[in-house]
Design a protein around this motif. Structure first.
Motif: not given
Length: 938
Positions: A556, A558, A664, A706, A709, A897
């Motif tokens: 992921l 941001d 992602r 996420a 996590n 993760e």
């Protein structure tokens, strides 16, 4: 008037022997007269040359023939321009030693061999082709050298057998944009970097074509030089005095006196193509260990009808290919080429027949044809299978063009294939299987049963060579397949695979599967014979499976955080630009090396640190760093350059790389690139994110977990130093790690002769640079520069280090000698790391190879260890049904993760697994950190 039919013209076949022998040398494996003995004479180029000459003689009918080599010594061009060919690397000693035997065997094969002192091979070829034309004889020149294109006319053709290219008048015009009659003018304008002949500065192929289309010739262009506008006109006018000399250097002579070497010249009767000397050839082949060629002589020639049948085929199939370089292509290749069975499946009846075939086969080569190279987005256009060499089938599924035949529906075909594809007991192989795994997964199919990957087989056996299927087929089978551009076009006009006519697509795809199976049959026995290499190959196969999952998991990002960082950096970049303009006293483009050079060296008079190949002052990073020590403007330019690269490469691009379905970023890990065994990451490159600056480290803040996590990062502590201790068996180094000492503090104590508790932070910093520097083969000069001290002090530090750690010195000395003898070094686990330049006569190249010989076993062993860790951690995650996902692998680091309720388990278990993957003479130590993002996990 006679009614008798016109007699066909005779043909002269000229071989550019110098071009051939380099191709043979670089394409062939490292063959030796005594196999496996690195001190035995090299024979690869000889073997390759024999196959190439035999193949050419079969494929081109000729009445006259000569193989022309460059003779040693200078020519008129060296007298005219001393810098001519000055940038060329010297001939490798292993190749130089094979030249006389090559000349000998080419003569024995029935060819006239010419190497005329003082005359280059191109000029001999040019003179002979001119004589042939005057005598009414057609000429075919076999060479990959584009310079010979200037000889092409209606009676002279150049064939490039390596690339299956024909350079007749139309071919030259299509390839270069100008006809052969303008090729010399074209070369004069663009220059020849290979021979170190300058052209007009900044005039490349496109500009040269444009100028010649407008002015017709260089002569007319020079006459109108004042009319050419812009930078091109300015550079042209600067080059006016050079162009006549450039033309003289580049023009191929067609009037050499060859009478001393060809009796009766200019008549061609002395170069009538002859028969081979069988008895002498047999003795030659036995001398150099060519057992297959001896057997070929004993079984006589291939029947002419088979040769004709092969010639009539559009594709060579399993035959020798255009160069015919490799193991016994002449006989076995011909038999295969006449027995190809490539099917195209349009009906369910044919599908069922092939489904039964692949279900009963012991091993099946599988290949996908897709609509994209992006493995996360690619859809299947067609599939091919091969169950034995020469037998393959293609299932077209989604070809789409006017007049396309009816195809079986893709979803139904994949549904019927799913049980076979997902059955781990139905054994499969491929070329770069990780890509195909992704493609099938895009259709919700988890392929099982992949047991071999020819790309990885090659990577383990011959890491220093190309691993594409085309390279492997040519190198190991003597096969040259259909080039993708042949069926799909190239550049802006290239069509997607779904638009390729099915008959062409079927041949292309079937050939891929067929060649993959054939290559595997050639490579696998070599791996089976060597237990260490087999272990490394199995590790690579297991790593491929894990990497597929890591890539699939993705990470992921941001985008909002990156947006904030991008805005801040943009403001800083603009401020730096303004500051630089103020220091320069005028505005200038901070992205232009030319303008930077003018400001720094012309206007401000800063010292010139080094020059580029063209003689202008360099403004590369190394130069700017040196100047920045004393001057503020280079420091501003450096910072501006660094931040602009950071913003453009990562901050602006990462949000654009987010997959629309997964949300992602999915990097691609290339296994078969780095010669040390390390992985390389691209699209995006996660391994080169700069972390030595605060701005670079901040990028890692955008890699997030996420909800529910955390990000966890596990990496080995001082892994390469631990490997050095293990390999060198140095007692002091071993003791430092066994007693869990601060190894840099321990080194400082040894080098500076003080107790460990009295080591200052500066001394520890020096020791750290020495520890890591010596691993990478750093010299005293490099150490002095790195620490900012004089050479004498640096040399004293290194001498004291080796006095305290004599095992390290012994390891380095013995490794250099071993590498020179074998041509490679090995990791602790047996991965071979080849060093082609280790015996180079070129000092800097040899020195670089020697430094690599010292470092490669450590870097390669570290790569092996992280792959072992990756595999074993994933096995535990699967076995315990953990929800933790591995999302990145960066150098010596694994990134996860992890659900919050599995964090404590991960903190304990992952370091334990990583520390236990191998038993070295010192303990392995893995450390782990967690946080909401990648940066905070460190």
């Amino acid at each position: 008037m006679s009614d008798s039919p016109e007699q066909p013209k005779k043909t002269l076949l000229l071989v550019d022997g110098s071009s051939y022998l380099y191709r043979a040398f670089h394409a062939m494996p490292d063959l030796r007269a005594v196999p496996g003995d690195p001190t035995s004479p090299a024979t690869g180029a000889i073997r390759g040359m024999i196959n190439m000459m035999q193949k050419l003689r079969r494929d081109v009918r000729a009445d006259y023939a000569a193989c022309v080599f460059d003779a040693p010594g200078k020519t008129f061009r060296d007298e005219l321009y001393p810098e001519y060919k000055a940038t060329r690397s010297p001939m490798p000693p292993d190749l130089r030693a094979q030249i006389d035997p090559i000349h000998e065997v080419v003569r024995l094969l029935g060819w006239k061999v010419l190497n005329v002192p003082g005359v280059e091979a191109d000029d001999v070829i040019g003179t002979l082709s001119c004589c042939a034309t005057q005598a009414g004889v057609e000429t075919v020149i076999s060479s990959g050298d584009k310079d010979l294109s200037q000889l092409v006319n209606e009676h002279v053709t150049v064939i490039d057998t390596m690339n299956d290219r024909k350079r007749d008048i139309a071919g030259v015009t299509a390839e270069f944009g100008v006809p052969p009659s303008q090729m010399l003018d074209y070369q004069v304008l663009v220059g020849d970097s290979v021979d170190n002949v300058p052209g007009v500065d900044k005039v490349g192929p496109k500009t040269a074509v444009k100028l010649l289309q407008e002015y017709g010739s260089v002569e007319n262009l020079v006459a109108n030089a004042d009319k050419v506008k812009g930078a091109v006109g300015e550079n042209l006018r600067k080059a006016l005095d050079w162009l006549p000399k450039g033309r003289e250097l580049l023009k191929i002579k067609t009037d050499c006196d060859l009478a001393e070497h060809i009796p009766g010249f200019p008549k061609l009767e002395d170069i009538v193509i002859g028969g081979q000397d069988t008895e002498a050839l047999k003795a030659f082949y036995e001398k150099y260990g060519f057992k297959g060629l001896v057997k070929q002589l004993e079984t006589h020639d291939v029947p002419p009808e088979l040769i004709e049948e092969q010639r009539s085929k559009k594709k060579v199939g399993a035959g020798p290919g255009p160069m015919g370089l490799f193991e016994e292509p002449d006989l076995s290749g011909l038999s295969k080429a006449t027995n190809l069975q490539y099917d195209t499946i349009f009906t369910w009846e044919a599908f069922d027949r092939w489904l039964a075939k692949i279900e009963s086969a012991e091993l099946v080569a599988l290949d996908t044809e897709t609509d994209s190279l992006d493995e996360m987005r690619a859809g299947i256009v067609g599939l091919s299978f091969s169950t034995e060499p020469g037998i393959a089938a293609y299932i077209p599924l989604t070809h789409d063009y006017q007049g396309v035949p009816d195809q079986l529906p893709r979803d139904e075909v994949l549904a019927k294939l799913r049980p076979w594809l997902e059955n781990p007991e139905r054994l499969k192989l491929g070329q770069h299987i990780k890509y195909d795994r992704h493609v099938f997964k895009n259709h919700d199919i988890d392929v099982r049963g992949y047991v071999h990957d020819t790309m990885l087989e090659s990577y383990v056996l011959e890491v220093h060579k190309p691993h594409s299927l085309a390279s492997l087929a040519e190198r190991h089978l003597g096969r040259q397949g259909i080039d993708y551009e042949t069926i799909a076009g190239k550049g802006a006009n290239q069509i997607g695979f779904h638009q390729v006519p099915i008959e062409k697509a079927a041949e292309y795809s079937c050939e891929d599967s067929d060649q993959t199976l054939d290559v595997h049959l050639a490579l696998w026995p070599k791996l089976e014979r060597d237990s260490k290499l087999k272990f490394i190959y199995e590790l690579e196969m297991e790593s491929s499976e894990v990497l597929f999952r890591v890539e699939r998991n993705g990470v992921l990002v941001d985008s909002e955080e990156l947006g904030r960082q991008g805005h801040e950096l943009g403001q800083r970049i603009m401020a730096l630009e303004k500051e630089a303009h103020e220091l320069a006293g005028q505005p200038f483009n901070l992205g232009s090396p030319k303008q930077i050079g003018e400001i720094l060296f012309t206007k401000q008079g800063l010292p010139v640190v080094k020059k580029t190949a063209s003689g202008t002052p360099s403004t590369d990073e190394e130069v700017l760093e040196k100047l920045a020590e004393d001057y503020p403007l280079p420091a501003k330019i450096l910072e501006h350059r660094s931040l602009s690269k950071l913003k453009g490469t990562y901050i602006d691009k990462l949000p654009l790389m987010v997959h629309p379905k997964t949300g992602r970023v999915h990097t691609h890990y290339a296994q078969a690139v780095a010669v040390t065994g390390r992985l390389s990451s691209n699209d995006p490159n996660l391994q080169n994110i700069p972390i030595r600056t605060p701005e670079g480290r901040r990028i890692r803040e955008a890699f997030i977990a996420a909800p529910g996590n955390l990000i966890a990062s596990a990496d080995y502590s001082q892994i390469e130093l631990r490997i050095m201790a293990h390999i060198s068996e140095d007692e002091a180094l071993l003791r430092a790690f066994r007693e869990n000492m601060d190894v840099h503090r321990a080194t400082a104590a040894e080098v500076f002769g003080v107790p460990p508790e009295q080591v200052s932070s500066e001394q520890r910093r020096y020791a750290k640079v020495i520890n890591f520097g010596l691993i990478y083969g750093m010299s005293s000069f490099g150490l002095a520069r790195n620490l900012g001290i004089d050479n004498t002090a640096a040399k004293n530090y290194i001498d004291r280090y080796f006095q305290r750690y004599p095992g390290v010195k012994t390891y380095m000395d013995e490794t250099r000698l071993s590498a020179k003898s074998k041509g490679y070094v090995e990791t602790v686990f047996g991965r071979r790391l080849y060093l082609p330049e280790i015996n180079s006569p070129n000092g800097p190249r040899r020195g670089g190879a020697e430094r690599a010989a010292i470092n490669a076993p450590m870097q390669g062993t570290a790569a092996d260890l992280i792959k072992m860790s990756m595999v074993q951690v994933q096995q535990v995650l699967d076995r315990e049904n953990r929800r933790t996902r591995m999302i990145m692998q960066v150098h010596d680091e694994l990134v996860f993760e992890v659900p919050e309720d599995e964090v404590e388990w991960l903190r304990t278990e992952v370091p334990r697994i990583m520390a236990g993957v191998a038993e070295l003479r010192v303990p392995l130590l893995a450390e782990i950190g967690t946080g909401p993002n990648w940066d905070k996990a460190h």
